[in-house]
Write an enzyme that holds these catalytic residues in place. Sequence first.
Site, PDB file in Angstrom:
ATOM      1  N   LYS A  58       7.122 -10.276  75.398  1.00 50.10           N
ATOM      2  CA  LYS A  58       7.992 -11.450  75.593  1.00 50.10           C
ATOM      3  C   LYS A  58       9.352 -11.193  74.946  1.00 50.10           C
ATOM      4  O   LYS A  58       9.494 -10.270  74.140  1.00 50.10           O
ATOM      5  CB  LYS A  58       7.324 -12.678  74.985  1.00 50.10           C
ATOM      6  CG  LYS A  58       7.141 -12.601  73.482  1.00 50.10           C
ATOM      7  CD  LYS A  58       6.199 -13.692  72.983  1.00 50.10           C
ATOM      8  CE  LYS A  58       6.003 -13.591  71.487  1.00 50.10           C
ATOM      9  NZ  LYS A  58       4.911 -14.442  71.014  1.00 50.10           N
ATOM     10  N   ARG A 152      -0.162 -26.309  68.532  1.00 48.61           N
ATOM     11  CA  ARG A 152       1.006 -26.019  69.362  1.00 48.61           C
ATOM     12  C   ARG A 152       0.675 -26.306  70.825  1.00 48.61           C
ATOM     13  O   ARG A 152       1.225 -27.217  71.413  1.00 48.61           O
ATOM     14  CB  ARG A 152       1.451 -24.559  69.154  1.00 48.61           C
ATOM     15  CG  ARG A 152       2.711 -24.211  69.891  1.00 48.61           C
ATOM     16  CD  ARG A 152       3.299 -22.868  69.479  1.00 48.61           C
ATOM     17  NE  ARG A 152       2.476 -21.715  69.866  1.00 48.61           N
ATOM     18  CZ  ARG A 152       2.866 -20.448  69.685  1.00 48.61           C
ATOM     19  NH1 ARG A 152       4.046 -20.176  69.148  1.00 48.61           N
ATOM     20  NH2 ARG A 152       2.082 -19.457  70.057  1.00 48.61           N
ATOM     21  N   TYR A 288      38.408 -13.586  57.439  1.00 55.03           N
ATOM     22  CA  TYR A 288      38.551 -15.053  57.487  1.00 55.03           C
ATOM     23  C   TYR A 288      38.158 -15.689  56.160  1.00 55.03           C
ATOM     24  O   TYR A 288      37.169 -15.278  55.537  1.00 55.03           O
ATOM     25  CB  TYR A 288      37.635 -15.634  58.560  1.00 55.03           C
ATOM     26  CG  TYR A 288      38.061 -15.371  59.973  1.00 55.03           C
ATOM     27  CD1 TYR A 288      39.261 -15.856  60.479  1.00 55.03           C
ATOM     28  CD2 TYR A 288      37.235 -14.635  60.827  1.00 55.03           C
ATOM     29  CE1 TYR A 288      39.634 -15.611  61.791  1.00 55.03           C
ATOM     30  CE2 TYR A 288      37.599 -14.392  62.131  1.00 55.03           C
ATOM     31  CZ  TYR A 288      38.806 -14.886  62.615  1.00 55.03           C
ATOM     32  OH  TYR A 288      39.162 -14.647  63.912  1.00 55.03           O
ATOM     33  N   MET A 336      33.510 -12.434  64.893  1.00 50.83           N
ATOM     34  CA  MET A 336      32.750 -12.471  66.142  1.00 50.83           C
ATOM     35  C   MET A 336      32.425 -11.061  66.651  1.00 50.83           C
ATOM     36  O   MET A 336      31.313 -10.792  67.103  1.00 50.83           O
ATOM     37  CB  MET A 336      33.518 -13.263  67.204  1.00 50.83           C
ATOM     38  CG  MET A 336      32.700 -13.548  68.439  1.00 50.83           C
ATOM     39  SD  MET A 336      33.609 -14.447  69.699  1.00 50.83           S
ATOM     40  CE  MET A 336      33.706 -16.080  68.998  1.00 50.83           C
TER      41      MET A 336
HETATM   42  C1  LIG Z   1       4.017 -13.756  70.186  1.00 50.18           C
HETATM   43  C2  LIG Z   1       2.580 -13.930  70.364  1.00 50.18           C
HETATM   44  C3  LIG Z   1       1.691 -12.896  70.044  1.00 50.18           C
HETATM   45  C4  LIG Z   1       2.116 -11.630  69.367  1.00 50.18           C
HETATM   46  O1  LIG Z   1       2.191 -11.830  67.980  1.00 50.18           O
HETATM   47  P1  LIG Z   1       2.587 -10.641  67.001  1.00 50.18           P
HETATM   48  O2  LIG Z   1       2.537 -11.258  65.655  1.00 50.18           O
HETATM   49  O3  LIG Z   1       3.958 -10.226  67.392  1.00 50.18           O
HETATM   50  O4  LIG Z   1       1.598  -9.563  67.212  1.00 50.18           O
HETATM   51  C5  LIG Z   1       0.364 -13.072  70.349  1.00 50.18           C
HETATM   52  N1  LIG Z   1      -0.069 -14.213  70.923  1.00 50.18           N
HETATM   53  C6  LIG Z   1       0.741 -15.237  71.211  1.00 50.18           C
HETATM   54  C7  LIG Z   1       0.188 -16.477  71.822  1.00 50.18           C
HETATM   55  C8  LIG Z   1       2.092 -15.141  70.925  1.00 50.18           C
HETATM   56  O5  LIG Z   1       2.894 -16.173  71.196  1.00 50.18           O
END
Ligand SMILES: *Cc1c(COP(=O)(O)O)cnc(C)c1O
Length: 396
Positions: A58, A152, A288, A336
Amino acid sequence: MIFTDFFTFSNCDKLMQVKVNQAEKRSWLEVDLGQITTNLKTFQQALPRETNIMAVIKADAYGHGDIKVAQILTDYGVNMFAVSNIDEAVGLRKAGIRGLILILGYTSPIYAEELYSYDLTQTIVSEEYAKALSEKDYRVKCQFAIDTGMNRIGLSSKDPRHIRDIICRYCGVFDVNGIFTHLCVADSDEKEDICFTWSQLEKFNNVVEAVSSLNLPYIHCFNTAGGFRYLNNSKYSRIGKIVRLGIGLYGLKPDKNISFPDGIKPAITWKSVISMVKRIEEGEGISYGRTFITKHPSIIATVTTGYADGYNRLLSNQGFVIINGLRAPIIGRICMDQTLIDVTEIPDVKMGDTVVLMGECEGVRYDANDMAVDLKTIGYEVICGISKRVQRFYFK
Ligand SMILES: *Cc1c(COP(=O)(O)O)cnc(C)c1O
């Protein structure tokens, strides 16, 4: 006009040539895909032999580039991937990535047709969501999230039989291929947190037993920390067949107290260049706000990376960059697109020199974990925060 040349990356002992567009040598990441596969193999060796890895890619593979990472992992036999949303998932399919692609978060039911036609697996976040998605009449592949205490997403694990009934109800409508939960304190060494994690595992295991007659192929609960710290001692054989490996793939620790097997290392080096070097007098203000005043005559260099590149402005007057294997402190506020460093103590710094903002150079290390400590955050946020305008170059 664009000039290209062969630019030699020196990443410690690895030397290789990559065609680089000179005009783009401003702020860039060198991504060591070979290190990512080393990390994968090292985890595979540390986990029970029959464990399969679902690669969590992701957020553009935590900033490393999801397509490149998915391609190399595919070459090493990984055929399960997890992403956060449908755009990431479709991007991977369009790039030719096959196997399971699980979307870990919410997708509007409006996209049911895309979910189906791209052969994606959607997480069912709630009963309400299941109903809304089912009304679109596509036999979408899906997995039910089970909430074992993170609060969650997911169906509450309190009543396993109720979960079984819900899943059975939707088995005719969707192609349900699994269930999963997520651990929220698996990275912690606190006694309470260890107890909590075991309670999450037990709750999930109870749900898994309640749905065992459905023979769901994908049952998983371990992230990097959980897989590494709990799987080998787990008495629940059914829930440990798949580890969702995220941060560990990229060589970063979920928590600074965790010790990883040798050989697991970060895969990115963030580099930039010096645009100007100048000598200035004592008592001059830098950048700055004039938050830094020179205490003696100094040599100041300008680096071509700033907060628009994701170089966190909280490092102003805090962090350092590595140049010729030496640390040069960041002075004044990060701008920036530019940052100022003090190179008074570093010989022969000149326009065009390369600096390392993050990574390891000639024995000096400042990786995302180190930067995270200075920023009072986690390595995850640091690497996800590197902007897309920082070009990625790949080597193996
Ligand atoms: C991001 C995520 C992971 C991976 O977690 P890590 O700590 O990066 O290994 C696994 N499961 C879910 C549901 C996640 O959102």
